[in-house]
Design a protein around this motif. Structure first.
Motif, PDB file in Angstrom:
ATOM      1  N   SER A  55       0.836  -1.193   0.000  1.00 48.74           N
ATOM      2  CA  SER A  55       0.000   0.000   0.000  1.00 48.74           C
ATOM      3  C   SER A  55       0.874   1.247   0.000  1.00 48.74           C
ATOM      4  N   LYS A  56       0.496   2.236  -0.812  1.00 43.50           N
ATOM      5  CA  LYS A  56       1.297   3.454  -0.943  1.00 43.50           C
ATOM      6  C   LYS A  56       0.815   4.575  -0.037  1.00 43.50           C
ATOM      7  N   ASP A  57      -0.453   4.610   0.247  1.00 44.04           N
ATOM      8  CA  ASP A  57      -1.005   5.681   1.088  1.00 44.04           C
ATOM      9  C   ASP A  57      -1.203   5.172   2.507  1.00 44.04           C
ATOM     10  N   PRO A  58      -0.991   5.978   3.507  1.00 42.39           N
ATOM     11  CA  PRO A  58      -0.546   7.384   3.443  1.00 42.39           C
ATOM     12  C   PRO A  58       0.953   7.546   3.693  1.00 42.39           C
ATOM     13  N   ILE A  59       1.759   6.538   3.359  1.00 41.01           N
ATOM     14  CA  ILE A  59       3.195   6.608   3.635  1.00 41.01           C
ATOM     15  C   ILE A  59       3.888   7.411   2.538  1.00 41.01           C
ATOM     16  N   LYS A  60       5.084   7.892   2.831  1.00 45.16           N
ATOM     17  CA  LYS A  60       5.847   8.661   1.868  1.00 45.16           C
ATOM     18  C   LYS A  60       6.506   7.722   0.860  1.00 45.16           C
ATOM     19  N   ALA A  61       7.000   8.328  -0.232  1.00 46.50           N
ATOM     20  CA  ALA A  61       7.575   7.531  -1.314  1.00 46.50           C
ATOM     21  C   ALA A  61       8.793   6.741  -0.851  1.00 46.50           C
ATOM     22  N   ALA A  62       9.646   7.365  -0.021  1.00 49.39           N
ATOM     23  CA  ALA A  62      10.860   6.680   0.439  1.00 49.39           C
ATOM     24  C   ALA A  62      10.504   5.436   1.258  1.00 49.39           C
ATOM     25  N   PHE A  64       7.706   3.817   1.078  1.00 51.58           N
ATOM     26  CA  PHE A  64       7.044   2.874   0.185  1.00 51.58           C
ATOM     27  C   PHE A  64       8.071   1.986  -0.520  1.00 51.58           C
ATOM     28  N   TRP A  65       9.118   2.591  -1.067  1.00 51.49           N
ATOM     29  CA  TRP A  65      10.126   1.803  -1.784  1.00 51.49           C
ATOM     30  C   TRP A  65      11.007   1.015  -0.824  1.00 51.49           C
ATOM     31  N   LYS A  66      11.122   1.460   0.403  1.00 46.55           N
ATOM     32  CA  LYS A  66      11.828   0.660   1.403  1.00 46.55           C
ATOM     33  C   LYS A  66      11.067  -0.628   1.687  1.00 46.55           C
ATOM     34  N   ARG A  67       9.745  -0.545   1.720  1.00 46.86           N
ATOM     35  CA  ARG A  67       8.936  -1.746   1.896  1.00 46.86           C
ATOM     36  C   ARG A  67       9.052  -2.667   0.685  1.00 46.86           C
ATOM     37  N   ILE A  68       9.121  -2.066  -0.503  1.00 45.10           N
ATOM     38  CA  ILE A  68       9.319  -2.873  -1.705  1.00 45.10           C
ATOM     39  C   ILE A  68      10.638  -3.636  -1.616  1.00 45.10           C
ATOM     40  N   GLU A  69      11.681  -2.950  -1.164  1.00 40.75           N
ATOM     41  CA  GLU A  69      12.997  -3.594  -1.012  1.00 40.75           C
ATOM     42  C   GLU A  69      12.903  -4.776  -0.059  1.00 40.75           C
ATOM     43  N   GLU A  70      12.255  -4.592   1.082  1.00 38.72           N
ATOM     44  CA  GLU A  70      12.131  -5.667   2.055  1.00 38.72           C
ATOM     45  C   GLU A  70      11.321  -6.838   1.486  1.00 38.72           C
ATOM     46  N   TYR A  71      10.281  -6.528   0.751  1.00 33.84           N
ATOM     47  CA  TYR A  71       9.442  -7.579   0.156  1.00 33.84           C
ATOM     48  C   TYR A  71      10.244  -8.405  -0.838  1.00 33.84           C
ATOM     49  N   VAL A  72      10.991  -7.722  -1.707  1.00 31.86           N
ATOM     50  CA  VAL A  72      11.763  -8.419  -2.734  1.00 31.86           C
ATOM     51  C   VAL A  72      12.850  -9.292  -2.118  1.00 31.86           C
ATOM     52  N   ASN A  73      13.600  -8.740  -1.189  1.00 37.54           N
ATOM     53  CA  ASN A  73      14.721  -9.479  -0.595  1.00 37.54           C
ATOM     54  C   ASN A  73      14.251 -10.618   0.302  1.00 37.54           C
TER      55      ASN A  73
END
Length: 257
Positions: A55-62, A64-73
């Motif tokens: 989910s992107k809202d209501p978190i900031k972009a940085a 959001f992509w930090k969560r993407i990094e954790e998900y991928v790794n």
């Protein structure tokens, strides 16, 4: 004998001893440049899954992509792979998103040109040709397109925002038209009301004129036949008498019924 003569035994022995010595470089070897890590099909699919399930809202972009990094790794599909940083995930997603949006438009154009008897393989080949003609590069992310093409979150976020470049202009124009619709201001509302009242007054005036003209015509008919205006109870009879008189007058004058 000259000790510095080229043929002297001393110079020959000196050169031989120097050539037999080995040079130890130790740790002074030049490191090889690190090879660029490519995104495989499996990594692309994991990245897409991470974007769709975060989910992107209501978190900031940085964040959001930090969560993407954790998900991928943390994905079990990528065990043993070198971890990716959030900036790498963001950069890769930007390329995937842009390329897939462009191919969506190419595929839509191929569907419109689909002839009778052509199957999905023919449409895909035509879509790839259209993509290459438009962007002068081959589309190599078909696996990403198949993951995203029917996802509602991606379509509502990416296609409505980017318009799929040149090939998705019609949906983009529809979205922009909806966004540009604004409620009228106070002055505009008052002006519209005044115009509406003026039109209603004009219509009322026209109806009044027509009503007066109709009454005058009826009165002329009554005066012609020696009748007077009757009350509301006799208006039905008056209409019948008027019609009858009209018929008789036409018969007497030789007119056709």
């Amino acid at each position: 004998m000259d000790p510095f003569s080229l043929n002297s035994p001393g110079l020959v022995n000196l050169l031989a001893s120097q050539s037999s010595q080995t040079i130890d470089l130790g740790c002074s070897e030049v490191p090889k440049p690190a090879s660029k890590r490519k995104w495989t099909t499996k990594k692309d699919i994991v990245l897409i899954s991470a974007w769709l399930n975060t989910s992107k809202d209501p978190i900031k972009a940085a964040k959001f992509w930090k969560r993407i990094e954790e998900y991928v790794n943390a994905s079990p599909l990528l065990i043993g792979s070198v971890p990716r940083e959030w900036s790498q995930c963001k950069q890769r997603w930007g390329r995937v998103n842009e390329q897939v949006c462009n191919f969506v438009g190419s595929h839509e154009a191929a569907l419109k040109e689909q002839a009778s008897g052509q199957n999905e393989n023919d449409v895909m080949k035509a879509a790839h040709d259209i993509f290459f003609n438009d962007y002068h590069v081959k589309f190599s992310l078909e696996h990403c397109w198949r993951e995203l093409r029917f996802d509602q979150k991606w379509r509502s976020h990416s296609l409505s925002k980017d318009g799929a470049k040149e090939k998705m202009k019609e949906p983009a124009e529809e979205v922009s038209a909806e966004e540009d619709v604004r409620p009228p201001g106070v002055k505009a509302s008052k002006a519209a009301k005044r115009k509406k009242h003026a039109n209603e007054a004009a219509f009322d005036q026209i109806e009044s004129i027509l009503a007066v003209k109709n009454n005058i015509s009826k009165q002329k008919i009554l005066d012609r036949h020696g009748l007077h205006e009757v009350d509301a109870c006799g208006r039905g009879c008056l209409f019948f008498i008027s019609v009858s008189l009209g018929i008789r007058s036409r018969v007497a004058g030789g007119g056709c019924l």
